[in-house]
Design an enzyme around this catalytic site. Structure first.
Site, PDB file in Angstrom:
ATOM      1  CB  THR A  20     -12.210  -3.917  -1.923  1.00  0.00           C
ATOM      2  OG1 THR A  20     -12.915  -5.051  -1.416  1.00  0.00           O
ATOM      3  CG2 THR A  20     -11.808  -3.069  -0.719  1.00  0.00           C
ATOM      4  CG  ASP A  21     -16.888  -6.699  -2.417  1.00  0.00           C
ATOM      5  OD1 ASP A  21     -15.754  -6.852  -1.904  1.00  0.00           O
ATOM      6  OD2 ASP A  21     -17.562  -7.670  -2.838  1.00  0.00           O
ATOM      7  CD  GLU A  22     -12.548  -7.925   1.485  1.00  0.00           C
ATOM      8  OE1 GLU A  22     -12.208  -7.896   2.674  1.00  0.00           O
ATOM      9  OE2 GLU A  22     -12.036  -8.691   0.646  1.00  0.00           O
ATOM     10  CE1 TYR A  79      -7.305  -4.623   0.867  1.00  0.00           C
ATOM     11  CE2 TYR A  79      -9.347  -5.870   1.139  1.00  0.00           C
ATOM     12  CZ  TYR A  79      -8.463  -5.168   0.328  1.00  0.00           C
ATOM     13  OH  TYR A  79      -8.739  -5.009  -1.012  1.00  0.00           O
ATOM     14  CE  LYS A  89      -8.393  -0.663  -1.614  1.00  0.00           C
ATOM     15  NZ  LYS A  89      -7.367  -0.245  -2.633  1.00  0.00           N
TER      16      LYS A  89
HETATM   17  N1  LIG Z   1      -7.987  -9.038  -5.566  1.00  0.00           N
HETATM   18  C1  LIG Z   1      -9.268  -8.723  -5.439  1.00  0.00           C
HETATM   19  O1  LIG Z   1     -10.141  -9.597  -5.426  1.00  0.00           O
HETATM   20  C2  LIG Z   1      -9.680  -7.272  -5.353  1.00  0.00           C
HETATM   21  C3  LIG Z   1     -11.041  -6.965  -5.417  1.00  0.00           C
HETATM   22  C4  LIG Z   1     -11.427  -5.623  -5.380  1.00  0.00           C
HETATM   23  C5  LIG Z   1     -10.470  -4.622  -5.283  1.00  0.00           C
HETATM   24  N2  LIG Z   1      -9.161  -4.957  -5.195  1.00  0.00           N
HETATM   25  C6  LIG Z   1      -8.182  -3.857  -5.110  1.00  0.00           C
HETATM   26  O2  LIG Z   1      -7.448  -3.874  -6.321  1.00  0.00           O
HETATM   27  C7  LIG Z   1      -6.100  -3.455  -6.088  1.00  0.00           C
HETATM   28  C8  LIG Z   1      -5.127  -4.504  -6.593  1.00  0.00           C
HETATM   29  O3  LIG Z   1      -5.381  -5.731  -5.908  1.00  0.00           O
HETATM   30  P1  LIG Z   1      -4.517  -7.034  -6.203  1.00  0.00           P
HETATM   31  O4  LIG Z   1      -5.327  -8.205  -5.808  1.00  0.00           O
HETATM   32  O5  LIG Z   1      -3.946  -6.951  -7.555  1.00  0.00           O
HETATM   33  O6  LIG Z   1      -3.348  -6.837  -5.133  1.00  0.00           O
HETATM   34  P2  LIG Z   1      -1.913  -7.520  -5.071  1.00  0.00           P
HETATM   35  O7  LIG Z   1      -1.607  -7.643  -3.624  1.00  0.00           O
HETATM   36  O8  LIG Z   1      -1.859  -8.728  -5.938  1.00  0.00           O
HETATM   37  O9  LIG Z   1      -0.943  -6.444  -5.747  1.00  0.00           O
HETATM   38  C9  LIG Z   1      -0.628  -5.228  -5.129  1.00  0.00           C
HETATM   39  C10 LIG Z   1       0.547  -4.602  -5.871  1.00  0.00           C
HETATM   40  O10 LIG Z   1       0.823  -3.332  -5.246  1.00  0.00           O
HETATM   41  C11 LIG Z   1       2.223  -3.233  -5.035  1.00  0.00           C
HETATM   42  N3  LIG Z   1       2.434  -2.361  -3.866  1.00  0.00           N
HETATM   43  C12 LIG Z   1       2.143  -2.622  -2.575  1.00  0.00           C
HETATM   44  N4  LIG Z   1       2.482  -1.582  -1.783  1.00  0.00           N
HETATM   45  C13 LIG Z   1       2.977  -0.624  -2.623  1.00  0.00           C
HETATM   46  C14 LIG Z   1       3.476   0.678  -2.418  1.00  0.00           C
HETATM   47  N5  LIG Z   1       3.548   1.214  -1.212  1.00  0.00           N
HETATM   48  N6  LIG Z   1       3.890   1.396  -3.506  1.00  0.00           N
HETATM   49  C15 LIG Z   1       3.843   0.857  -4.749  1.00  0.00           C
HETATM   50  N7  LIG Z   1       3.403  -0.386  -4.989  1.00  0.00           N
HETATM   51  C16 LIG Z   1       2.960  -1.117  -3.943  1.00  0.00           C
HETATM   52  C17 LIG Z   1       2.696  -4.664  -4.792  1.00  0.00           C
HETATM   53  O11 LIG Z   1       4.086  -4.801  -5.031  1.00  0.00           O
HETATM   54  C18 LIG Z   1       1.831  -5.425  -5.777  1.00  0.00           C
HETATM   55  O12 LIG Z   1       2.447  -5.486  -7.044  1.00  0.00           O
HETATM   56  C19 LIG Z   1      -5.988  -3.200  -4.581  1.00  0.00           C
HETATM   57  O13 LIG Z   1      -6.140  -1.811  -4.365  1.00  0.00           O
HETATM   58  C20 LIG Z   1      -7.162  -3.975  -3.987  1.00  0.00           C
HETATM   59  O14 LIG Z   1      -7.617  -3.369  -2.810  1.00  0.00           O
HETATM   60  C21 LIG Z   1      -8.733  -6.250  -5.216  1.00  0.00           C
END
Ligand SMILES: NC(=O)c1ccc[n+]([C@@H]2O[C@H](COP(=O)([O-])OP(=O)(O)OC[C@H]3O[C@@H](n4cnc5c(N)ncnc54)[C@H](O)[C@@H]3O)[C@@H](O)[C@H]2O)c1
Length: 331
Positions: A127-129, A153, A157
């Protein structure tokens, strides 16, 4: 050939699996713990698809991860699994440390000790955070911006990004990290801003906005993020990091106003008033970062990636999707 996805029942992971299967014959092994954020309904259209193998499990279970690498011999791991909600990380940081740091560590260890396929690569989705917060006038984050995470969070990350970097330099594991801005689109859990606003609007509830509503995020439509990850998988240079963003900086209040205007147009309130009347400012999040903005020049110039959606087109698609898929809003 096969790829292994972690967290593929969550928001971005599920979009990635669906987009992948729509354009590739390659099998996807999808490992997900199914926490509150994982939802098998996100994958209902591919549940009978023989190219999709779902396994419920934890990335922190190194034995399981080793087994999956041995059985399926994936040519790539794309690591989405994480605890992802900042407010939850403030209320209870432990799960964030366990999944985002310890889980990523165990996954890296499983890869380090496995017999990997030739040309194997591991894409770590971040993430950019991790870069911290910008003032309104500061230039957008480049890949060289110092890490200054401010929430449990983003700190967890950031720690996982550092482990990935160390495993590349120390063990020469073929790793690449991506740092993306805020995503929006179908299948996002209702605790996040845009689905939450639509959910509350349709239930005639207050539309909560943290603090003054002028915190800025740089919004990217989720399929554009997935396309960027595919491009990194195909063409990215090992050991590099790539920032991904849509160049759509918007204060939260503007995002909420836009969603209200679309709802006013597509599904007007019975009393004819605007949904904006439901907007309600609530107490700010402790340590709320003011602004994130991504400079995505590197991925655009080096890998030829470009987002396909503007904010105007992406947000219209998103609002329409939630209106047509109300179970996605728990309605
Ligand atoms: N949503 C955003 O805007 C955003 C932006 C940049 C990066 N990201 C990154 O992208 C990735 C996905 O984000 P998202 O928004 O889809 O998250 P989300 O919370 O919607 O989904 C996370 C998924 O991971 C699974 N999970 C959690 N802990 C787990 C574990 N220990 N083992 C296996 N599975 C596990 C959950 O069941 C869920 O299906 C993350 O790494 C997040 O940091 C998200």
């Amino acid at each position: 050939m096969t790829i292994l996805i972690t967290g593929g029942a969550g928001f971005i992971g599920a979009n990635f699996v669906l987009d992948w299967l729509a354009q590739s014959e390659e099998t996807v092994v999808n490992l997900d713990k199914l926490t509150y954020a994982g939802n098998m309904n996100n994958l209902i259209t591919v549940q009978e698809d023989p190219r999709h193998i779902f396994i419920r499990g934890d990335i922190a279970d190194q034995g399981l991860m080793t087994q999956l690498l041995e059985i399926h011999q994936p040519r790539a791991v794309i690591h989405f699994a994480a605890e992802s909600h900042v407010d939850r990380s403030i209320a209870g940081p432990r799960e964030f440390v366990m999944t985002n740091i310890v889980g990523t560590f165990n996954l890296l260890e499983a890869c380090r000790l496995a017999k990997l396929t030739k040309d194997f690569r591991f894409i770590h989705v971040s993430t950019d955070e991790v870069y911290g917060s910008l003032d309104y006038a500061e230039p957008a984050f480049t890949e060289r911006h110092p890490y200054q995470p401010n929430s449990p969070y983003s700190a967890s990350k950031a720690a996982s990004d550092h482990l990935v970097r160390a495993y590349y330099h120390t063990y020469h594991l073929p790793l690449i990290t991506t740092n993306c801005s805020n995503n929006y689109g179908p299948y996002q859990y209702t605790e996040k801003l845009i689905p939450n606003i639509i959910h509350c609007a349709l239930l005639n509830k207050p539309l909560p906005i943290l603090g003054h509503g002028k915190n800025i995020r740089d919004w990217l439509y989720v399929s554009d993020h997935c396309a960027a990850i595919m491009q990194v998988l195909n063409k990215g240079e090992l050991g590099q990091t790539y920032n991904i963003g849509g160049g759509n900086e918007k204060p939260n209040i503007e995002v909420v106003n836009t969603v209200c205007e679309l709802l006013d147009e597509i599904e007007p309130r019975i009393d004819g008033k605007s949904y904006k009347n439901q907007i309600s400012y609530i107490a700010d999040r402790p340590g709320h970062d003011l602004r994130y903005a991504i400079n995505a020049d590197k991925i655009k110039k080096q890998l030829g990636w470009q987002p396909q959606e503007t904010f105007a087109t992406g947000i219209r698609k998103t609002v329409n999707w939630y209106l047509n898929n109300r179970n996605g809003l728990n309605l």
